[in-house]
Design a protein around this motif. Structure first.
Motif, PDB file in Angstrom:
ATOM      1  N   THR A   1      52.121  49.810  61.933  1.00  0.00           N
ATOM      2  CA  THR A   1      50.904  49.440  61.218  1.00  0.00           C
ATOM      3  C   THR A   1      51.201  48.709  59.918  1.00  0.00           C
ATOM      4  O   THR A   1      50.402  47.905  59.461  1.00  0.00           O
ATOM      5  CB  THR A   1      50.062  50.687  60.892  1.00  0.00           C
ATOM      6  N   VAL A   2      52.327  48.999  59.284  1.00  0.00           N
ATOM      7  CA  VAL A   2      52.646  48.343  58.019  1.00  0.00           C
ATOM      8  C   VAL A   2      54.014  47.693  58.142  1.00  0.00           C
ATOM      9  O   VAL A   2      54.982  48.139  57.544  1.00  0.00           O
ATOM     10  CB  VAL A   2      52.652  49.363  56.856  1.00  0.00           C
TER      11      VAL A   2
ATOM     12  N   PHE B   1      46.259  56.256  60.921  1.00  0.00           N
ATOM     13  CA  PHE B   1      45.420  55.211  60.347  1.00  0.00           C
ATOM     14  C   PHE B   1      45.808  53.823  60.881  1.00  0.00           C
ATOM     15  O   PHE B   1      46.959  53.409  60.791  1.00  0.00           O
ATOM     16  CB  PHE B   1      45.531  55.206  58.817  1.00  0.00           C
TER      17      PHE B   1
ATOM     18  N   GLN C   1      44.888  44.197  67.863  1.00  0.00           N
ATOM     19  CA  GLN C   1      45.322  42.887  67.359  1.00  0.00           C
ATOM     20  C   GLN C   1      46.375  42.278  68.279  1.00  0.00           C
ATOM     21  O   GLN C   1      46.356  41.073  68.560  1.00  0.00           O
ATOM     22  CB  GLN C   1      45.906  43.022  65.949  1.00  0.00           C
TER      23      GLN C   1
ATOM     24  N   HIS D   1      48.675  50.631  50.967  1.00  0.00           N
ATOM     25  CA  HIS D   1      49.112  49.783  52.074  1.00  0.00           C
ATOM     26  C   HIS D   1      48.160  49.831  53.271  1.00  0.00           C
ATOM     27  O   HIS D   1      48.256  49.003  54.158  1.00  0.00           O
ATOM     28  CB  HIS D   1      50.517  50.192  52.528  1.00  0.00           C
ATOM     29  N   GLN D   2      47.278  50.842  53.303  1.00  0.00           N
ATOM     30  CA  GLN D   2      46.540  51.045  54.548  1.00  0.00           C
ATOM     31  C   GLN D   2      45.510  49.960  54.842  1.00  0.00           C
ATOM     32  O   GLN D   2      45.287  49.614  55.997  1.00  0.00           O
ATOM     33  CB  GLN D   2      45.888  52.435  54.541  1.00  0.00           C
ATOM     34  N   PHE D   3      44.896  49.426  53.806  1.00  0.00           N
ATOM     35  CA  PHE D   3      43.862  48.422  54.044  1.00  0.00           C
ATOM     36  C   PHE D   3      44.442  47.153  54.674  1.00  0.00           C
ATOM     37  O   PHE D   3      43.737  46.377  55.308  1.00  0.00           O
ATOM     38  CB  PHE D   3      43.137  48.087  52.734  1.00  0.00           C
ATOM     39  N   PHE D   4      45.743  47.012  54.516  1.00  0.00           N
ATOM     40  CA  PHE D   4      46.447  45.850  55.059  1.00  0.00           C
ATOM     41  C   PHE D   4      46.144  45.632  56.539  1.00  0.00           C
ATOM     42  O   PHE D   4      45.969  44.507  56.994  1.00  0.00           O
ATOM     43  CB  PHE D   4      47.951  46.051  54.843  1.00  0.00           C
ATOM     44  N   VAL D   5      46.105  46.726  57.302  1.00  0.00           N
ATOM     45  CA  VAL D   5      45.862  46.613  58.742  1.00  0.00           C
ATOM     46  C   VAL D   5      44.546  45.892  59.010  1.00  0.00           C
ATOM     47  O   VAL D   5      44.445  45.049  59.899  1.00  0.00           O
ATOM     48  CB  VAL D   5      45.820  48.014  59.398  1.00  0.00           C
TER      49      VAL D   5
END
Lengths: 286, 296
Positions: free
Chosen positions: A17-18, A50, A58, B231-235
């Motif tokens: 995810t990151v 999350f 995506q 960092h989570q909003f990045f997704v």
């Protein structure tokens, strides 16, 4: 194999995810898809962490532009198939299956099932997508069948049953078989002559093709589909006319001589559409 | 804003029957965005093609836009609603949840609309071109190989334009509809807040209640009680960055598609198209390649 600690999954999910880079995400997809058999908790971790489901979506929509005109590379196909393998894991798990369906995630795979290119990357993509739907129907959950019947899954499977590779045909036929085994599914397929003949015609064409090039596992699913159709009285009548001769004579006898299950299914099917069965049924009613 | 709402413009019945009206398009000014390559324009059916192409593209778009947009937006809203509600259950800032939902839903709805409409639209443009050409004075037989080629080429050249308009309609409707889809989740949050429970205890109710997750996840992987980690909003931002169109050799409609054409932009585009049309001959080869790709 002893359950390993889920701790080793966490860094990979985070990397998914990151990611520091697209390659990072790609290797996380690969590593996680390799581990999916070994960790019973992978599905709830994927669902509840999350942004992971968003990331997998995506990956899926990112290759839509390569579907038409067909332009999917082997590399891109492998990558998205790893994402699909993770979705299959979510689709299989009792704790996440309902959430997966409620969010309508399977529908994002339908554009893949709708492709017709015979190139390997596309074959692999269709087969893996069918695997996700196959994992859903394997659970004999009527919610799954009700969901699928509201979508175009039957026509999509029928086309793959006519034109796909042997393996794709087998999975697509398995999905149709599972839909038919559900009472609502059988009623749905037999509700109109058009629907019934759409299925029966494809099955008959496959039988014809199998007479040239036999595949026992495929034949088995086909016979099971016919047998289940014969549970419906109107379909039974129609099958008396349209069941292929190759299933009535001994065309496949040599191929199924070691498989008692398919022999039993075939004789039940032939009995169901015989004069005798009709007579027995009328006697029962009287 | 600005552009016409394509979903609100049904085909006027008389337009189909009266040849005199056939050169008008319901989508305003569509003719300015139509591409006719020099190879076609200078061919035997070139003049007729220029006349009928805007109407054919117009009719083809309106024939398929509504079911495609409805289906794509419905699916995208459901997926977005469920995933955003889950991921933002503990986020105190409602605006971030709305923003994430908008980014996600417009990408998913646009992607689904585009992948669904492309082949049917190509077939439909060709069908309308053929029908309209046959009504034109002159002798379009519809069976001649050159004529067939001209029809297929013209359909391929204007496919991206049609796709762009359908995709745009889908993303705009998705952004309008997602607020309604999110309303129940937002109301539930609001109630909790008013009852003084804040958001910190939402971690378990948004799970299934049975399993260990999400509570058992390490903090970096789950929605945090005090709000998202940096960092989570990045997704969710990544939904915005994704390119949604394949890269084609010719750039005209494609550029417009990627830039969510404003009307000012489209006017500028039109000038570029006119300039490009002059030097379009070398691209015939790449069009050929594209066509052979379709038919395989």
């Amino acid at each position: 194999m002893a359950e390993k600690s889920v701790e080793e999954l966490y860094p990979l999910v985070l990397q998914l995810t990151v990611p520091d880079s697209p390659e990072h995400r790609e290797s996380a997809l690969l590593e996680l898809s390799k581990k999916r058999e070994a960790f019973a908790d992978l599905a709830p971790i994927l669902w509840h962490s999350f942004g992971t489901m968003g990331t997998l979506l995506q990956e899926i929509v990112a290759i839509y532009p390569t579907l038409s005109p067909p332009n999917l590379t082997a590399h891109a196909s492998n990558r998205v198939c790893n994402a699909l393998a993770l979705l299959q894991c979510v689709a299989s798990h009792p704790e996440t299956r309902g959430l997966f369906l409620a969010a309508h995630v399977p529908l994002y795979l339908y554009p893949f099932l709708n492709t017709v290119s015979k190139n390997r990357p596309f074959e692999y993509l269709r087969l893996t997508s069918l695997g996700v739907v196959g994992a859903l129907v394997k659970m004999d959950d009527s919610d799954v069948i009700n969901f699928l019947l509201q979508t175009e899954i039957i026509p999509l499977c029928l086309r793959i049953m006519e034109t796909g590779s042997e393996l794709s045909k087998t999975v697509a036929t398995f999905i149709v078989q599972k839909v038919l085994l559900d009472d609502v599914g059988l009623t749905y397929v037999c509700a109109t002559a058009e629907r019934f003949y759409a299925v029966a015609t494809v099955l008959a064409n496959m039988v014809q093709a199998l007479a040239e090039q036999p595949s026992i596992r495929l034949l088995k699913h086909i016979v099971r589909c016919y047998l289940r159709l014969s549970d419906n009285l109107r379909a039974r009548e129609a099958l008396r006319q349209c069941l292929p001769d190759a299933l009535r004579d001994h065309t496949f006898a040599a191929h199924i001589k070691d498989d008692l299950t398919v022999q039993r299914w075939l004789s039940s099917l032939l009995y169901n559409i015989s004069e005798q069965a009709i007579a027995d049924m009328q006697a029962q009613r009287a | 804003p600005g552009g016409p709402d394509l979903l609100q413009s049904p085909l006027p019945p008389q337009a189909q029957q009266q040849p005199g009206l056939s050169e008008q398009t319901v989508i305003p000014n569509l003719a300015s965005y139509i591409t006719i390559s020099a190879q076609i324009a200078s061919g035997p059916s070139g003049a007729a093609m220029r006349r009928v192409a805007p109407v054919a593209v117009d009719r083809a778009i309106r024939e398929i836009i509504q079911p495609v947009v409805e289906r794509s937006v419905t699916i995208a809203c459901i997926t977005t609603r469920d995933l955003v509600a889950k991921d933002f259950a503990t986020e105190p800032e409602e605006s971030r949840m709305r923003k994430a939902a908008q980014l996600m839903v417009s990408n998913l709805a646009g992607s689904l609309a585009l992948v669904t409409c492309k082949e049917p639209l190509r077939v439909s443009i060709a069908k309308h071109l053929r029908a309209l050409l046959q009504q034109q004075p002159g002798s379009f037989s519809g069976s001649d190989q050159h004529e067939q080629h001209a029809v297929q080429t013209c359909a391929a050249e204007n496919l991206d334009l049609g796709c762009m308009l359908i995709e745009k309609a889908a993303t705009e409707k998705a952004i309008r509809d997602i607020d309604e889809a999110l309303a129940p989740a937002l109301n539930a949050r609001q109630k909790r807040f008013e009852q003084g429970r804040g958001y910190s205890d939402m971690i378990s109710p948004f799970g299934t209640g049975e399993g260990r997750y999400p509570a058992a996840l390490p903090e970096a992987l789950r929605p945090k009680a005090t709000g998202l980690l940096a960092h989570q909003f990045f997704v969710y931002e990544a939904f915005q960055r994704m390119p949604r169109q394949a890269h084609f050799p010719q750039q005209s409609a494609h550029q417009a598609a990627n830039q969510q054409a404003s009307s000012a932009h489209m006017q500028q585009q039109q000038k570029q198209n006119q300039q490009q049309n002059v030097s379009r001959v070398p691209e015939a080869a790449s069009n050929q390649a594209q066509l052979s790709g379709y038919s395989s």
